[in-house]
Structure formats: C-alpha cells, structure tokens
Enzyme design. Structure first.
Site, short mmCIF file in Angstrom:
data_model
loop_
_atom_site.label_atom_id
_atom_site.label_comp_id
_atom_site.label_asym_id
_atom_site.label_seq_id
_atom_site.Cartn_x
_atom_site.Cartn_y
_atom_site.Cartn_z
N PRO A 12 34.22 0.25 -0.04
CA PRO A 12 35.78 0.38 0.03
C PRO A 12 36.34 0.86 1.43
O PRO A 12 35.57 1.56 2.26
CB PRO A 12 36.31 1.55 -0.74
CG PRO A 12 34.92 2.23 -1.23
CD PRO A 12 33.77 1.06 -0.94
N ASN A 13 37.26 0.45 2.05
CA ASN A 13 38.13 0.48 3.23
C ASN A 13 37.62 -0.26 4.48
O ASN A 13 38.25 -0.29 5.55
CB ASN A 13 38.42 2.00 3.52
CG ASN A 13 38.91 2.88 2.27
OD1 ASN A 13 40.15 2.14 1.91
ND2 ASN A 13 38.43 3.70 1.92
N ARG A 20 41.34 0.98 10.99
CA ARG A 20 41.09 2.46 10.72
C ARG A 20 40.22 3.26 11.27
O ARG A 20 38.95 3.15 11.84
CB ARG A 20 40.19 2.11 9.04
CG ARG A 20 39.57 3.29 8.39
CD ARG A 20 38.59 3.02 7.56
NE ARG A 20 38.13 3.80 6.51
CZ ARG A 20 37.00 4.26 6.13
NH1 ARG A 20 36.01 3.28 6.49
NH2 ARG A 20 36.68 5.27 5.46
N TYR A 25 35.36 4.80 13.84
CA TYR A 25 34.74 3.59 13.36
C TYR A 25 34.80 2.67 14.36
O TYR A 25 34.24 1.63 14.36
CB TYR A 25 35.41 3.15 12.09
CG TYR A 25 35.23 4.08 10.96
CD1 TYR A 25 33.80 4.37 10.39
CD2 TYR A 25 36.22 4.98 10.13
CE1 TYR A 25 33.74 5.40 9.32
CE2 TYR A 25 35.88 5.78 9.36
CZ TYR A 25 34.77 6.03 8.73
OH TYR A 25 34.48 6.83 7.81
N ASN A 76 26.68 -0.87 3.40
CA ASN A 76 27.38 0.21 3.94
C ASN A 76 28.39 0.49 2.70
O ASN A 76 29.41 -0.35 2.76
CB ASN A 76 28.26 0.09 5.11
CG ASN A 76 29.04 1.35 5.47
OD1 ASN A 76 29.22 2.39 4.75
ND2 ASN A 76 29.44 1.30 6.80
N ALA A 79 32.60 5.28 0.99
CA ALA A 79 32.73 6.47 0.28
C ALA A 79 31.79 6.44 -1.00
O ALA A 79 31.34 7.55 -1.60
CB ALA A 79 34.08 6.90 -0.08
N GLU A 100 20.31 1.06 4.53
CA GLU A 100 21.63 1.74 4.30
C GLU A 100 22.35 1.87 5.71
O GLU A 100 21.45 2.44 6.37
CB GLU A 100 21.17 3.07 3.77
CG GLU A 100 22.77 3.88 3.40
CD GLU A 100 22.29 5.16 2.77
OE1 GLU A 100 21.14 5.49 2.35
OE2 GLU A 100 23.26 6.19 2.88
N HIS A 102 25.50 3.32 8.00
CA HIS A 102 26.64 3.88 8.39
C HIS A 102 27.13 3.95 9.78
O HIS A 102 26.40 4.45 10.69
CB HIS A 102 26.69 5.59 7.97
CG HIS A 102 26.37 5.68 6.38
ND1 HIS A 102 27.16 5.33 5.27
CD2 HIS A 102 25.09 5.79 5.69
CE1 HIS A 102 26.57 5.44 4.26
NE2 HIS A 102 25.36 5.77 4.38
N ARG A 109 29.40 15.18 9.77
CA ARG A 109 30.98 15.15 9.25
C ARG A 109 31.04 16.13 8.07
O ARG A 109 29.80 16.95 7.97
CB ARG A 109 31.24 13.69 9.04
CG ARG A 109 31.19 12.85 10.28
CD ARG A 109 31.76 11.27 9.99
NE ARG A 109 33.10 11.25 9.33
CZ ARG A 109 33.55 10.31 8.98
NH1 ARG A 109 32.88 9.22 8.72
NH2 ARG A 109 35.04 10.40 8.38
C1 DQA Z 1 30.90 5.34 6.35
C2 DQA Z 1 30.70 6.80 6.04
C3 DQA Z 1 31.31 7.34 4.76
O1 DQA Z 1 31.03 8.78 4.39
C4 DQA Z 1 32.85 7.01 4.66
O2 DQA Z 1 33.39 7.03 3.39
C5 DQA Z 1 33.01 5.36 5.03
C6 DQA Z 1 32.17 4.70 5.95
C7 DQA Z 1 30.55 4.97 7.58
O3 DQA Z 1 30.23 3.81 7.87
O4 DQA Z 1 30.20 5.83 8.46
O5 DQA Z 1 33.98 4.84 4.35
O6 DQA Z 1 29.90 4.74 5.26
#
Ligand code: DQA
Length: 147
Positions: A12-13, A20, A25, A76, A79, A100, A102, A109
């Site tokens: 998501p997002n 964003r 990011y 990725n 959340a 994985e 991020h 964080r």
């Molecule tokens: C994320 C880190 C997650 O905590 C966050 O909710 C994201 C992006 C990252 O790529 O740093 O949406 O996965």
C-alpha cells in the site's frame, strides 16, 4: 519453477512513490525502480515483473501467482510488513528465494516499524538503501538463483 522472472511486489501507498514523503522515500517512481531492476536482471539473464497493490488480499494473490510464474520474489509490503500474517503465510507457500526491501531504514523510525512478519520468511532484508535497495535485492536474487 522454470521461470526466469523475478516478481517485485509492492504494498500500500507505494503507487505514490516519488510523490509521497520524498524526504523519506525519495523522488524516483515505481517505473524508475522497474527500469533499474530490469537492467540488473538482464545482465544475469533474468527479467522482472513489478506489481503494486493497496490491498492485503491483492498482495496475497500476487504471491500465489508467483508460485507458477516467478523464480524469486522481492517484496516491499509497505505497512503490511508490520501486521500481515496472511502475507507471511502466502510467502511460506512460495518455494523460491524471497528478499524483503524497505526504502527507508525502518529500524531508525517508529517502534511499530521495527517488527516484520515478512522477515520470518525472507532470505535477506534490505532497509535504508533508498530505491537502490530493490536493484540490490534483484542482484542478490540473481546470484542465489545462479547457484
Ligand atoms: C516501507 C516502510 C514501512 O514501514 C512503511 O509503512 C511503508 C514503506 C519502506 O519502504 O521504507 O509504506 O516499507
């Protein structure tokens, strides 16, 4: 699992990547990520297919699809990393390597980002390398697959 395709799955997002919170990011988009990863994979004789879903079930279904169509997964989960047993279960039903990724350093964080269900399955974890982390995961996937 004869596929030469590495699935790059985004939660998501991440469709908003580049727009964003660029201070966290960055400015690159998912299209940029796909292009960079495709170039890295091509050097090793692999290809990539990048997907994004804002829905937990959508990601689960993409992981199911990977069972037939992908030799490795870079994921990725956004959340859902921190909440989704369903995504962990789906990854446990995938036989190839899983990485994985991020973009941000989740350990620097909020504490709710420090736990990852996906890490219980991942063969490697990348955090805090910006969008470059995706290509580094793809490079690692290629070398693991090449044996
Ligand atoms: C994320 C880190 C997650 O905590 C966050 O909710 C994201 C992006 C990252 O790529 O740093 O949406 O996965």
């Amino acid at each position: 699992m004869s596929s030469k395709t590495i699935f790059i799955l985004n939660g998501p997002n991440l469709n908003l990547l580049g727009k964003r919170q660029p201070e966290i990011y960055g400015h690159d988009t998912l299209e940029d990520v796909e292009r960079n990863c495709a170039a890295v994979a091509a050097e090793a004789g692999f290809e990539v297919a990048l997907f994004q879903s804002n829905y937990e079930g959508g990601i689960v279904e993409l992981i199911h699809r990977a069972r037939d169509e992908a030799c490795a997964i870079v994921i990725n989960p956004g959340a859902y990393t921190h909440t989704s047993i369903a995504i962990l279960d789906a990854l446990n039903a995938f036989e190839g390597p899983v990485f994985e990724c991020h973009i941000s350093n989740v350990h620097k964080r909020e504490s709710f980002r420090h736990h990852s269900y996906v890490s219980l399955r991942a063969d490697g974890v990348m955090a805090g390398f910006g969008v470059e982390g995706y290509a580094l995961c793809v490079r690692r996937a290629c070398s693991v697959l090449a044996g």
